[in-house]
Design an enzyme around this catalytic site. Structure first.
Site, PDB file in Angstrom:
ATOM      1  CB  SER A 126       7.549   0.294  65.158  1.00  0.00           C
ATOM      2  OG  SER A 126       6.725  -0.639  64.510  1.00  0.00           O
ATOM      3  CE1 TYR A 151       4.712   4.973  62.308  1.00  0.00           C
ATOM      4  CE2 TYR A 151       5.000   2.694  61.616  1.00  0.00           C
ATOM      5  CZ  TYR A 151       4.801   3.621  62.613  1.00  0.00           C
ATOM      6  OH  TYR A 151       4.702   3.204  63.914  1.00  0.00           O
ATOM      7  CE  LYS A 155       7.502   4.820  64.983  1.00  0.00           C
ATOM      8  NZ  LYS A 155       7.389   5.789  66.073  1.00  0.00           N
TER       9      LYS A 155
HETATM   10  C1  WQD Z   1      -2.751  -6.777  62.492  1.00  0.00           C
HETATM   11  C2  WQD Z   1      -3.248  -7.974  61.710  1.00  0.00           C
HETATM   12  C3  WQD Z   1      -3.719  -7.522  59.396  1.00  0.00           C
HETATM   13  C4  WQD Z   1      -7.087  -4.823  60.042  1.00  0.00           C
HETATM   14  C5  WQD Z   1       0.740  -1.819  62.194  1.00  0.00           C
HETATM   15  C6  WQD Z   1       1.957  -1.052  61.761  1.00  0.00           C
HETATM   16  C7  WQD Z   1       2.991  -1.089  62.843  1.00  0.00           C
HETATM   17  C8  WQD Z   1       2.420  -0.548  64.128  1.00  0.00           C
HETATM   18  C9  WQD Z   1       1.131  -1.230  64.489  1.00  0.00           C
HETATM   19  C10 WQD Z   1       1.840   1.767  64.612  1.00  0.00           C
HETATM   20  C11 WQD Z   1      -2.640  -8.080  60.320  1.00  0.00           C
HETATM   21  C12 WQD Z   1      -4.975  -7.909  60.130  1.00  0.00           C
HETATM   22  C13 WQD Z   1      -6.023  -5.679  60.223  1.00  0.00           C
HETATM   23  C14 WQD Z   1      -8.289  -5.331  59.466  1.00  0.00           C
HETATM   24  C15 WQD Z   1      -7.289  -7.510  59.346  1.00  0.00           C
HETATM   25  N1  WQD Z   1       2.288   0.844  63.953  1.00  0.00           N
HETATM   26  N2  WQD Z   1      -6.109  -7.008  59.887  1.00  0.00           N
HETATM   27  N3  WQD Z   1      -8.330  -6.661  59.151  1.00  0.00           N
HETATM   28  O1  WQD Z   1      -0.092  -4.223  60.430  1.00  0.00           O
HETATM   29  O2  WQD Z   1       0.725  -5.654  62.349  1.00  0.00           O
HETATM   30  O3  WQD Z   1       1.074  -3.204  62.398  1.00  0.00           O
HETATM   31  O4  WQD Z   1       0.235  -1.256  63.393  1.00  0.00           O
HETATM   32  O5  WQD Z   1       1.669   2.817  64.746  1.00  0.00           O
HETATM   33  O6  WQD Z   1       4.076  -0.364  62.452  1.00  0.00           O
HETATM   34  O7  WQD Z   1       2.474  -1.626  60.581  1.00  0.00           O
HETATM   35  O8  WQD Z   1      -1.189  -4.087  62.723  1.00  0.00           O
HETATM   36  O9  WQD Z   1      -3.513  -3.984  63.555  1.00  0.00           O
HETATM   37  O10 WQD Z   1      -3.011  -3.162  61.200  1.00  0.00           O
HETATM   38  O11 WQD Z   1      -2.911  -5.604  61.704  1.00  0.00           O
HETATM   39  O12 WQD Z   1      -7.363  -8.702  59.022  1.00  0.00           O
HETATM   40  O13 WQD Z   1      -9.260  -4.607  59.233  1.00  0.00           O
HETATM   41  O14 WQD Z   1      -4.660  -7.827  61.494  1.00  0.00           O
HETATM   42  O15 WQD Z   1      -3.703  -8.089  58.114  1.00  0.00           O
HETATM   43  O16 WQD Z   1      -2.468  -9.437  60.055  1.00  0.00           O
HETATM   44  P1  WQD Z   1       0.154  -4.371  61.869  1.00  0.00           P
HETATM   45  P2  WQD Z   1      -2.721  -4.118  62.317  1.00  0.00           P
END
Ligand code: WQD
Length: 341
Positions: A126, A151, A155
């Site tokens: 990741s 987590y 990785k």
């Molecule tokens: C993306 C953007 C949030 C939800 C995570 C894990 C990573 C990988 C993928 C998997 C960010 C914003 C999110 C919401 C929002 N893991 N957001 N409102 O955090 O980049 O990555 O998932 O198994 O290891 O860390 O992805 O989709 O959670 O967030 O504003 O309700 O969307 O702040 O900027 P992230 P995400």
């Protein structure tokens, strides 16, 4: 003779899409999954897309005897390992659950590869391993930062286990693919992401809000040092991502690796903000989303996106689908699920 690829966690979101692409590329696929975080929806979808049933072995990779039996029952040429827990927040409150499951399952696979006198192992890593990178976009040479969650740490540790094992054990080869943000669903709308409970990730939260399962999307933070104040991510279409696995597996099986352990970034190379993603979703699907700004979410990095030149040149792979196409597929999948319930 087609080569056989074992897909651990093959009934899950990424595993099911990879299974479809591998099968369509002519590989025999054995799916193994303990079904701890999914039902058979995606497995059934895979079989419908392919028009035939694939072997599904229900087993836990933490059970080393079961892993041994699996390798005795099938002649496995390559393993793609997805079976792991993936909720970042839960890993902070239950670290032992994550270390025990995510490390033990992978150790059992590598141990078995060693016992077999060699095997090709593809590990699903990741972009989280880069943490807050000093320079963007990140290349595979960008130094990893200390993990900010158990987590993320699993990785990093699994990457290290693979790196050290390929150097120590003859015939063991490995590729780590570092995914950026996988989103979307298969164009057939027969397989996709099925989060249990309240989604942690942005796109499932968007689609569930649009369908009325959630009242309002909270956009976490609008005061980041980015063009519109919201975070930047590299959202990669799930089918594009799945195709990268076919390229990586064929590279391993056809003896085209340049080192016994290789790492590739799998992303689009294009940063997209949370607001841009919402706008695309609304535009391509012709609807209005209920959303509001909320405080920053702990642990979020302001911006990260991939330099994908290495995957482009070495794997001969490139992300092809636009964010609009991907968000249309995500919405078609959400409607498919809603119609089923
Ligand atoms: C993306 C953007 C949030 C939800 C995570 C894990 C990573 C990988 C993928 C998997 C960010 C914003 C999110 C919401 C929002 N893991 N957001 N409102 O955090 O980049 O990555 O998932 O198994 O290891 O860390 O992805 O989709 O959670 O967030 O504003 O309700 O969307 O702040 O900027 P992230 P995400």
């Amino acid at each position: 003779m087609p080569k056989t690829v074992l897909v651990s966690g093959g009934a899950g979101f990424i595993g099911s899409h990879v299974t479809v692409e591998l099968s369509q590329a002519g590989y025999d696929v054995v799916i193994a999954d303990n079904m701890s975080n999914c039902d058979e929806t995606n497995y059934e979808g895979v079989c419908r897309i392919l028009g035939r049933k694939l072997p599904l072995v229900k087993m836990d990779f933490c059970d080393s005897a079961a892993v041994g039996r699996l390798f005795a029952d099938y002649h496995i040429d390559a393993v793609i390992h997805f079976a792991a827990f993936k909720a970042v927040g839960e890993s902070v409150s239950e670290p032992l659950k994550y270390y025990r499951n995510n490390l033990e399952s992978f150790l059992n696979i590598v141990e078995e590869a060693k016992r077999q006198g060699g095997c090709n192992i593809l590990f699903s890593s990741s972009a989280t391993v880069y943490g807050v990178a000093e320079k963007l976009p990140v290349t595979e040479q960008t130094p990893r930062q200390p993990a900010t969650s158990p987590y993320g740490n699993t990785k990093q540790i699994c990457e290290d286990v693979l790196r050290d094992s390929v150097h120590a054990y003859k015939g063991v080869r490995g590729i780590a693919l570092r995914y950026f943000n996988p989103i979307g669903a298969h164009p057939s709308a027969l397989i996709g992401e099925l989060p249990r409970g309240v989604p942690n990730n942005l796109v499932p939260f968007i689609t569930q809000t649009a369908i009325g399962k959630r009242e309002c999307l909270s956009v976490f933070g609008n005061d980041y040092d980015t063009p519109d104040g919201t975070c930047l991510r590299d959202y990669i279409d799930i089918v594009d991502l799945a195709k990268a696995h076919v390229c990586a597996v064929s590279r391993m099986l056809d003896g085209r690796m340049k080192e016994d352990y290789e790492i590739f970034n799998i992303g689009t190379g294009r940063p997209v903000s949370v607001l841009e993603l919402i706008n695309s979703f609304e535009k391509v699907n012709g609807l209005k989303l209920n959303w509001k700004f909320a405080p920053r979410r702990a642990g979020d990095v302001p911006a990260i996106w991939a330099d994908t030149s290495l995957a482009n040149s070495e794997l001969g792979w490139k992300a092809e689908r636009s964010v609009d196409e991907t968000l249309a597929a995500a919405w078609a999948w959400e409607k498919h699920i809603a119609g089923r319930n």
